[in-house]
Scaffold this motif. Sequence first.
Motif, PDB file in Angstrom:
ATOM      1  N   GLY A   1       0.815  -1.206   0.000  1.00  0.00           N
ATOM      2  CA  GLY A   1       0.000   0.000   0.000  1.00  0.00           C
ATOM      3  C   GLY A   1       0.858   1.269   0.000  1.00  0.00           C
ATOM      4  N   GLU A   2       0.139   2.336   0.302  1.00  0.00           N
ATOM      5  CA  GLU A   2       0.758   3.667   0.338  1.00  0.00           C
ATOM      6  C   GLU A   2       0.523   4.312   1.702  1.00  0.00           C
ATOM      7  OE1 GLU A   2       2.730   6.487   0.329  1.00  0.00           O
ATOM      8  OE2 GLU A   2       2.824   5.854  -1.764  1.00  0.00           O
ATOM      9  N   PRO A   3       1.548   4.260   2.580  1.00  0.00           N
ATOM     10  CA  PRO A   3       1.396   4.842   3.913  1.00  0.00           C
ATOM     11  C   PRO A   3       1.056   6.333   3.913  1.00  0.00           C
ATOM     12  CG  PRO A   3       3.358   3.485   3.817  1.00  0.00           C
ATOM     13  CD  PRO A   3       2.838   3.602   2.415  1.00  0.00           C
ATOM     14  N   LEU A   4       1.494   7.061   2.896  1.00  0.00           N
ATOM     15  CA  LEU A   4       1.294   8.510   2.905  1.00  0.00           C
ATOM     16  C   LEU A   4       0.138   8.960   2.025  1.00  0.00           C
ATOM     17  CD1 LEU A   4       5.011   9.695   3.011  1.00  0.00           C
ATOM     18  CD2 LEU A   4       3.435   9.211   4.902  1.00  0.00           C
ATOM     19  N   ALA A   5      -0.692   8.027   1.573  1.00  0.00           N
ATOM     20  CA  ALA A   5      -1.927   8.416   0.896  1.00  0.00           C
ATOM     21  C   ALA A   5      -2.756   9.240   1.876  1.00  0.00           C
ATOM     22  CB  ALA A   5      -2.708   7.184   0.446  1.00  0.00           C
ATOM     23  N   PRO A   6      -3.528  10.214   1.393  1.00  0.00           N
ATOM     24  CA  PRO A   6      -4.306  11.052   2.311  1.00  0.00           C
ATOM     25  C   PRO A   6      -5.166  10.251   3.295  1.00  0.00           C
ATOM     26  CG  PRO A   6      -4.399  11.953   0.106  1.00  0.00           C
ATOM     27  CD  PRO A   6      -3.683  10.631  -0.004  1.00  0.00           C
ATOM     28  N   GLN A   7      -5.670   9.112   2.873  1.00  0.00           N
ATOM     29  CA  GLN A   7      -6.510   8.279   3.742  1.00  0.00           C
ATOM     30  C   GLN A   7      -5.707   7.615   4.856  1.00  0.00           C
ATOM     31  OE1 GLN A   7      -6.277   8.266   0.395  1.00  0.00           O
ATOM     32  NE2 GLN A   7      -8.101   7.447  -0.575  1.00  0.00           N
ATOM     33  N   ASN A   8      -4.393   7.505   4.711  1.00  0.00           N
ATOM     34  CA  ASN A   8      -3.553   6.793   5.676  1.00  0.00           C
ATOM     35  C   ASN A   8      -2.585   7.691   6.448  1.00  0.00           C
ATOM     36  OD1 ASN A   8      -4.635   4.340   4.812  1.00  0.00           O
ATOM     37  ND2 ASN A   8      -3.012   3.974   3.335  1.00  0.00           N
ATOM     38  N   ALA A   9      -2.206   8.807   5.864  1.00  0.00           N
ATOM     39  CA  ALA A   9      -1.088   9.604   6.380  1.00  0.00           C
ATOM     40  C   ALA A   9      -1.264  10.040   7.831  1.00  0.00           C
ATOM     41  CB  ALA A   9      -0.842  10.820   5.490  1.00  0.00           C
ATOM     42  N   GLY A  10      -2.443  10.470   8.211  1.00  0.00           N
ATOM     43  CA  GLY A  10      -2.654  10.932   9.581  1.00  0.00           C
ATOM     44  C   GLY A  10      -2.414   9.840  10.599  1.00  0.00           C
ATOM     45  N   VAL A  11      -2.957   8.660  10.347  1.00  0.00           N
ATOM     46  CA  VAL A  11      -2.776   7.536  11.269  1.00  0.00           C
ATOM     47  C   VAL A  11      -1.318   7.083  11.260  1.00  0.00           C
ATOM     48  CG1 VAL A  11      -3.436   5.149  11.780  1.00  0.00           C
ATOM     49  CG2 VAL A  11      -5.175   6.793  11.060  1.00  0.00           C
ATOM     50  N   VAL A  12      -0.702   7.027  10.078  1.00  0.00           N
ATOM     51  CA  VAL A  12       0.692   6.605   9.986  1.00  0.00           C
ATOM     52  C   VAL A  12       1.597   7.552  10.783  1.00  0.00           C
ATOM     53  CG1 VAL A  12       2.663   6.395   8.403  1.00  0.00           C
ATOM     54  CG2 VAL A  12       0.489   5.292   7.856  1.00  0.00           C
ATOM     55  N   LEU A  13       1.390   8.841  10.656  1.00  0.00           N
ATOM     56  CA  LEU A  13       2.209   9.786  11.424  1.00  0.00           C
ATOM     57  C   LEU A  13       1.971   9.642  12.925  1.00  0.00           C
ATOM     58  CD1 LEU A  13       2.165  12.986   9.199  1.00  0.00           C
ATOM     59  CD2 LEU A  13       4.073  11.435   9.631  1.00  0.00           C
ATOM     60  N   GLU A  14       0.750   9.357  13.307  1.00  0.00           N
ATOM     61  CA  GLU A  14       0.446   9.134  14.725  1.00  0.00           C
ATOM     62  C   GLU A  14       1.140   7.863  15.238  1.00  0.00           C
ATOM     63  OE1 GLU A  14      -0.890  10.415  18.284  1.00  0.00           O
ATOM     64  OE2 GLU A  14      -1.074  11.511  16.416  1.00  0.00           O
ATOM     65  N   ILE A  15       1.146   6.812  14.417  1.00  0.00           N
ATOM     66  CA  ILE A  15       1.864   5.579  14.776  1.00  0.00           C
ATOM     67  C   ILE A  15       3.345   5.900  14.970  1.00  0.00           C
ATOM     68  CG2 ILE A  15       2.650   3.332  13.914  1.00  0.00           C
ATOM     69  CD1 ILE A  15      -0.089   3.195  12.395  1.00  0.00           C
ATOM     70  N   CYS A  16       3.929   6.622  14.010  1.00  0.00           N
ATOM     71  CA  CYS A  16       5.353   6.966  14.092  1.00  0.00           C
ATOM     72  C   CYS A  16       5.652   7.776  15.343  1.00  0.00           C
ATOM     73  CB  CYS A  16       5.784   7.728  12.837  1.00  0.00           C
ATOM     74  SG  CYS A  16       5.752   6.729  11.332  1.00  0.00           S
ATOM     75  N   LYS A  17       4.800   8.736  15.646  1.00  0.00           N
ATOM     76  CA  LYS A  17       4.992   9.562  16.843  1.00  0.00           C
ATOM     77  C   LYS A  17       4.964   8.692  18.104  1.00  0.00           C
ATOM     78  CE  LYS A  17       3.003  13.470  19.382  1.00  0.00           C
ATOM     79  NZ  LYS A  17       3.273  12.865  20.664  1.00  0.00           N
ATOM     80  N   ASN A  18       3.978   7.805  18.199  1.00  0.00           N
ATOM     81  CA  ASN A  18       3.871   6.934  19.370  1.00  0.00           C
ATOM     82  C   ASN A  18       5.073   6.007  19.499  1.00  0.00           C
ATOM     83  OD1 ASN A  18       1.309   7.485  20.760  1.00  0.00           O
ATOM     84  ND2 ASN A  18       0.409   7.016  18.788  1.00  0.00           N
ATOM     85  N   ILE A  19       5.532   5.455  18.389  1.00  0.00           N
ATOM     86  CA  ILE A  19       6.686   4.559  18.427  1.00  0.00           C
ATOM     87  C   ILE A  19       7.937   5.331  18.849  1.00  0.00           C
ATOM     88  CG2 ILE A  19       8.213   3.093  17.017  1.00  0.00           C
ATOM     89  CD1 ILE A  19       5.421   1.831  17.608  1.00  0.00           C
ATOM     90  N   LYS A  20       8.142   6.522  18.292  1.00  0.00           N
ATOM     91  CA  LYS A  20       9.318   7.331  18.661  1.00  0.00           C
ATOM     92  C   LYS A  20       9.287   7.708  20.135  1.00  0.00           C
ATOM     93  CE  LYS A  20      12.385   7.937  15.559  1.00  0.00           C
ATOM     94  NZ  LYS A  20      13.655   7.267  15.741  1.00  0.00           N
ATOM     95  N   ASP A  21       8.093   8.031  20.648  1.00  0.00           N
ATOM     96  CA  ASP A  21       7.972   8.374  22.067  1.00  0.00           C
ATOM     97  C   ASP A  21       8.332   7.190  22.961  1.00  0.00           C
ATOM     98  OD1 ASP A  21       7.194  10.952  21.436  1.00  0.00           O
ATOM     99  OD2 ASP A  21       5.055  10.607  21.849  1.00  0.00           O
ATOM    100  N   LYS A  22       7.863   6.008  22.585  1.00  0.00           N
ATOM    101  CA  LYS A  22       8.059   4.820  23.416  1.00  0.00           C
ATOM    102  C   LYS A  22       9.437   4.182  23.200  1.00  0.00           C
ATOM    103  CE  LYS A  22       5.571   0.863  25.188  1.00  0.00           C
ATOM    104  NZ  LYS A  22       5.639   1.269  26.576  1.00  0.00           N
ATOM    105  N   PHE A  23       9.939   4.253  21.966  1.00  0.00           N
ATOM    106  CA  PHE A  23      11.217   3.619  21.619  1.00  0.00           C
ATOM    107  C   PHE A  23      12.125   4.617  20.900  1.00  0.00           C
ATOM    108  CE2 PHE A  23       7.961   0.273  21.479  1.00  0.00           C
ATOM    109  CZ  PHE A  23       8.472  -0.641  22.399  1.00  0.00           C
TER     110      PHE A  23
END
Length: 150
Positions: free
Chosen positions: A72-94
């Motif tokens: 798929g496309e992580p940065l498609a408009p339908q996915n980008a917001g959730v993907v960035l939130e996942i990245c933020k949470n992962i960076k915060d925790k790890f």
Amino acid sequence: MNYLNILDCSIADGEGVRVVLFVSGCPHHCLGCHNPESWNFNAGKKFTFSTLRKLYELLSRDYIDGLTISGGEPLAPQNAGVVLEICKNIKDKFPNKNIWVYTGYTVDEDLAAKLKPYVDVVVDGEFIQSLRDITLPFRGSSNQNIIKLS
């Protein structure tokens, strides 16, 4: 956002040993795509808080270097917001784990600025079958770039 699969251990989707999240949905429909079942945004399962907890569990292992998000496309408009939130949470925790994102879009300064706080490496550009090159590490065609943001 939906996702198709989570690999708990990969050495093909970025440097080191990685957990890989394959998101659903892609507008590019590249000729020769190795994952055409990911084109449908409704394919797979809904990404939920329990999915995020599963990523936490997998990433907590000492030998895992980081997370790769592909599609798929992580940065498609339908996915980008959730993907960035996942990245933020992962960076915060790890904070010591790195994050790679594969995208068919070309990374410009604006996109790089949005990703940089949470994403370490972006592999950008659509797969172009006529430029396919199996000798290239971590990408499928010679037009694609590995961009280190951090």
